[in-house]
Design a protein around this motif. Structure first.
Motif, short mmCIF file in Angstrom:
data_model
loop_
_atom_site.label_atom_id
_atom_site.label_comp_id
_atom_site.label_asym_id
_atom_site.label_seq_id
_atom_site.Cartn_x
_atom_site.Cartn_y
_atom_site.Cartn_z
N GLU A 150 88.63 -1.93 -59.59
CA GLU A 150 87.20 -1.75 -59.30
C GLU A 150 86.52 -2.97 -59.90
OE1 GLU A 150 89.26 0.61 -60.26
OE2 GLU A 150 88.52 2.64 -59.37
N ALA A 151 86.84 -3.12 -60.80
CA ALA A 151 85.99 -4.50 -61.60
C ALA A 151 86.46 -5.88 -60.86
CB ALA A 151 86.42 -4.48 -63.19
N VAL A 152 87.61 -5.82 -60.39
CA VAL A 152 88.08 -7.26 -59.48
C VAL A 152 87.52 -7.13 -58.33
CG1 VAL A 152 90.29 -8.17 -58.54
CG2 VAL A 152 90.48 -6.91 -60.71
N ALA A 153 87.40 -5.85 -57.59
CA ALA A 153 86.77 -5.93 -56.13
C ALA A 153 85.39 -6.19 -56.54
CB ALA A 153 86.76 -4.41 -55.64
N TYR A 154 84.65 -5.87 -57.46
CA TYR A 154 83.23 -5.88 -57.83
C TYR A 154 83.22 -7.71 -57.71
CZ TYR A 154 78.48 -5.44 -59.29
OH TYR A 154 77.02 -5.66 -59.45
N ASP A 158 83.57 4.03 -54.50
CA ASP A 158 84.66 4.18 -53.75
C ASP A 158 85.27 2.84 -53.64
OD1 ASP A 158 86.67 4.78 -51.82
OD2 ASP A 158 85.09 5.84 -50.57
N LEU A 159 86.43 2.74 -54.10
CA LEU A 159 87.16 1.32 -53.98
C LEU A 159 87.58 0.99 -52.61
CD1 LEU A 159 88.48 -1.06 -55.67
CD2 LEU A 159 90.66 0.39 -55.60
N ALA A 160 87.81 1.83 -51.72
CA ALA A 160 88.05 1.55 -50.19
C ALA A 160 86.82 1.23 -49.54
CB ALA A 160 88.95 2.65 -49.41
N PRO A 161 86.28 0.18 -49.06
CA PRO A 161 85.25 -0.18 -48.03
C PRO A 161 84.89 1.00 -46.86
CG PRO A 161 86.80 -1.90 -47.77
CD PRO A 161 87.41 -0.93 -48.84
N THR A 162 83.99 1.25 -46.51
CA THR A 162 83.64 1.81 -45.17
C THR A 162 83.53 0.84 -44.15
OG1 THR A 162 81.47 2.12 -45.33
CG2 THR A 162 82.59 3.73 -46.12
N MET A 163 83.97 1.12 -42.95
CA MET A 163 83.86 0.18 -41.66
C MET A 163 82.49 0.14 -41.40
SD MET A 163 86.54 -0.98 -40.32
CE MET A 163 86.01 -1.43 -38.85
N SER A 180 79.91 -5.95 -47.55
CA SER A 180 80.93 -5.18 -47.35
C SER A 180 82.14 -6.21 -47.13
CB SER A 180 80.73 -4.52 -45.78
OG SER A 180 81.96 -4.50 -45.16
N PRO A 181 83.63 -5.99 -47.69
CA PRO A 181 84.45 -6.98 -47.37
C PRO A 181 84.89 -7.37 -46.06
CG PRO A 181 85.04 -5.13 -49.00
CD PRO A 181 83.64 -4.69 -48.38
N PHE A 182 84.59 -6.19 -44.87
CA PHE A 182 85.14 -6.70 -43.62
C PHE A 182 83.91 -7.60 -43.16
CE2 PHE A 182 86.79 -2.31 -44.07
CZ PHE A 182 87.89 -2.51 -43.90
#
Lengths: 278, 500
Positions: free
Chosen positions: A92-96, A242-247, A24-26
């Motif tokens: 999406e690819a950048v985030a991955y 889903d590009l936006a991460p969940t908390m 998770s990015p958070f």
């Protein structure tokens, strides 16, 4: 301060688990903050090279993922039909790629901290007899890293002095003398080990393992963090879904926060108790 | 009963054309101190390695004859068994440490023997006192100077309670003060413990007065002689011995203490100093050159000129800024302040000359160089450069880089060289000077600088604080003076200058 090698080993294992299991990015951002705090408590501003290497490693998966993956709906840029890298680049690819890259950066940060907190002698004394030879090899390899870097620099400089190119094209020319120098050093190490009775038989231990309440607290916190990370991981982050991460869950946040224990203990006084092994 | 015996020892390295050692027979009694000397590549290291079984157990090759150490035959006992009988100190301090800090390093050998902790502790405390490294015991090895590392290496060998100690040129990589510290430790062990010691050492002037015998290795064979007979025969010997032979002093003094008895009979030194030769064309001019590493001063406001035909020695303690100054002139570092004027081909030979050699054969390394540069290496042309001795590698590296340069910048070029090779280097540099080149040489070797240079610069804390001809600069120095100068004072530097 935490000085016990077992405590640092437990902390490193828990840190690596957090870096690779919870993407998770958070959580990654929180873990990065925790590592920076621990780093500043034990290494201060020294060792910036590790962070530079980590940053370079972090960029590579981003570039690879962005350039090679064509999945995702959020368009970043559309390149003309160039072989391999042409086409739509997606967020999406950048985030991955970033998720993998940050995990690599966190790994380098964890390993970069250990040379200044664990001595190879302590690490060797922890190993059971059957693993001692392998442990010595690892300790020697670690000692080799700065020497190899210095040899690389000296060879690079020497080639420049002799009018050779020093760019990427010259890499094979650099690698052969570097390999030879490293092999020569390895042979000298081997001779030194032999001359000092290495491999004679049963081995004893000189350094007693020192324990304090803070070490025990660090081990407990690291084990708790590891168990929470393994048993109750945060929901997996997949940017292609889903590009936006969940908390993340509160448990996941607590697991990462527990890894800040060495930074907290650095503020407290220490009382040692020696446990003799010999 | 002898502690070491060599019985018709012979050895040939794998794939070598000729044997390294042949027909060597000798014995060493307990408490004896043996000095090994001989040209670079004469087999000193090989012979010492035969004593603890590294030859042939680690190296392979053809071994003949017999070596026994404390009654153990090295052919049938491994190095790790012999290691408790004979301690070994290697040439390169860095090559012998396994762990990061001093105390752990001292314990490493004892842990390998499986000793109980109280006994280990006792031995470590004793060796720390014997070698005088108490202030270093908690230090990380990476933070120690070369001399400190070598003292720790001696302690790590001694802690095993060996009956003999073999030291393979332990000071060859050190500056004079560090070398002096290390030799002091060795001499103290000899005096206080009666330690049987075998030492390969080029600084003969320091060690000769204390040895019982000198083994001279030459052309694969060995001569075992009493010290006075050995130094009278030639080879590496202290400058006072050269003077004594010229002056006919009997018995030949081996050190300053003995020589002082004869010195008053010599004429007083002259005070006439030749001026610095300022006639050569200026090849390079430095104006206020400064450089700092992370804020720490390395070179500060250095201004000077270098002229064609001049050999300049740059001296000073470790960390005084000599290497940085050479790198600034070579263009490997950019000055942060000041200017460098001069459009010449500069060649820089670093301390670790090995890095300059990466071809498969000596011939390949020298390809394209003028015949006069290649000629001295004719006999080695098919050899692999890294198989050469350290002195031979140094010679080759200098030839490879310096052949066509107008300005030669050499960093400690005499490290590990024997007197013959040093003499050859002096001749090479003088020839290059006569053909118009200029040389700036960072060196700790006072005797060689006095013989080779026509100008000496002394450097400290990044600044040059003395500049003049050798007689002027070295003649009244307390630290940078030759053995003859220490004996006679005034401005005599070399034995051949003294009228007898």
């Amino acid at each position: 301060m935490i000085r016990n090698p077992l405590a640092w080993c437990a902390w490193a294992i828990a840190g690596l688990a957090a870096a690779f299991i919870d993407r998770s990015p958070f959580l990654q951002a929180l873990l990065l903050l925790v590592l920076i705090n621990v780093w500043l408590s034990y290494r201060g501003r020294r060792g910036s090279t590790y962070w530079k290497v980590g940053a370079v490693l972090a960029v590579i998966p981003i570039l690879f993922s962005a350039a090679l993956s064509r999945f995702g709906h959020h368009l970043l840029v559309k390149l003309p039909p160039i072989p391999i890298i042409g086409g739509a680049w997606t967020w999406e690819a950048v985030a991955y790629g970033a998720s993998t890259g940050v995990a690599l950066l966190l790994t380098v940060a964890v390993f970069g901290l250990l040379p200044s907190t664990i001595r190879s002698a302590d690490l060797l004394s922890l190993l059971p007899q059957p693993l001692y030879r392998a442990g010595t090899a690892v300790a020697l390899s670690l000692a080799f890293v700065p020497k190899t870097a210095a040899s690389f620099q000296a060879i690079r400089e020497a080639r420049r002095l002799r009018g050779h190119r020093t760019g990427w094209h010259s890499a094979p020319g650099l690698l052969v003398p570097l390999l030879l120098t490293t092999l020569e050093q390895a042979i000298q190490y081997g001779e030194s080990l032999d001359a000092r009775g290495y491999g004679s038989g049963h081995r004893s231990r000189y350094h007693p393992l020192r324990w304090s309440g803070l070490d025990a607290a660090a081990i407990a916190a690291s084990l708790a963090a590891l168990i929470l990370t393994l048993v109750l991981p945060s929901g997996p982050y997949n940017p292609y879904v889903d590009l936006a991460p969940t908390m993340p869950t509160a448990v996941s946040l607590i697991a990462v926060m527990l890894l800040a224990t060495p930074a907290v203990t650095a503020l407290l006084p220490r009382t040692d108790h020696a446990h003799h092994h010999a | 009963m002898p502690i070491i015996t060599l019985d018709d020892l012979g050895y040939r390295y794998p794939e070598a054309d000729a044997p390294a050692l042949e027909g060597i027979t000798a014995r060493v009694d307990p408490g004896e101190v043996i000095l090994l000397r001989g040209p670079s590549g004469s087999g000193k290291s090989t012979l010492l390695r035969c004593l603890n079984g590294l030859v042939p157990h680690s190296t392979g090759g053809q071994f003949s004859g017999r070596v026994t150490v404390c009654g153990l035959d090295t052919r049938t006992h491994l190095t790790r068994e012999l290691g408790t009988r004979i301690g070994f100190v290697f040439q390169h301090p860095d090559a012998q440490f396994v762990l990061e800090d001093v105390e752990a390093e001292l314990a490493f050998g004892l842990e390998n023997l499986g000793l109980a902790r109280p006994l280990m502790r006792k031995r470590i405390e004793e060796v720390i006192d014997q070698v005088g490294i108490h202030p270093l015991r908690r230090r990380r090895i990476a933070t120690l100077s070369g001399g400190e590392r070598q003292r720790v290496a001696i302690a790590a060998a001694l802690v095993m309670h060996p009956q003999a100690l073999a030291l393979d040129e332990p000071t060859s990589q050190l500056d004079p003060q560090a070398a002096e510290d290390v030799l002091q430790v060795v001499l103290r062990l000899v005096a206080e413990l009666g330690m049987t010691t075998m030492i390969a050492e080029h600084r003969v002037e320091r060690i000769a007065p204390f040895v019982d015998r000198i083994w001279t290795l030459e052309s694969r064979t060995m001569r075992d002689q009493a010290p006075r007979a050995a130094v009278a025969d030639g080879g590496a010997r202290p400058p006072v011995v050269d003077l004594a032979i010229r002056a006919g002093w009997v018995p030949i003094p081996l050190g300053l203490r003995d020589a002082r008895i004869h010195a008053p009979r010599l004429p007083a030194a002259t005070q006439n100093l030749p001026p610095i030769d300022g006639r050569g064309e200026v090849i390079c001019r430095l104006e206020g050159l400064s450089f700092r590493y992370d804020g720490a001063r390395a070179v500060e406001g250095v201004s000077m000129t270098l002229r064609r035909g001049q050999v300049t020695a740059l001296m000073g303690r470790n960390g005084s800024g000599k290497t940085t100054l050479l790198k600034l002139i070579a263009g490997l570092q950019r000055p942060q302040r000041g200017h460098l004027h001069g459009e010449v081909t500069a060649a820089y030979v670093p301390q670790d000359a090995d890095a300059l050699l990466f071809a498969a054969t000596v011939e390949d390394e020298l390809r394209g160089l003028p015949p006069e540069s290649v000629a001295p290496f004719r006999d080695w042309r098919h050899r692999y450069p890294r198989d050469l001795s350290s002195g031979e590698r140094q010679q080759l590296a200098i030839a490879v880089v310096a052949a066509r340069a107008d300005l030669l910048l050499l960093d400690e070029p005499t490290r590990g060289l024997d007197p013959t090779v040093k003499q050859a280097l002096t001749s090479f540099l003088r020839t290059r000077a006569e053909t118009g080149a200029s040389m700036l040489i960072a060196t700790h070797d006072v005797e060689w600088a006095a013989r080779t240079a026509d100008r000496v610069l002394l450097m400290a804390d990044g600044e040059i604080y003395a500049d003049g001809p050798p007689r002027s600069v070295l003649g009244d120095s307390l630290v940078f003076s030759t053995q003859i100068n220490k004996l006679l004072g005034g401005q005599w530097l070399l034995p051949e200058e003294v009228p007898v």
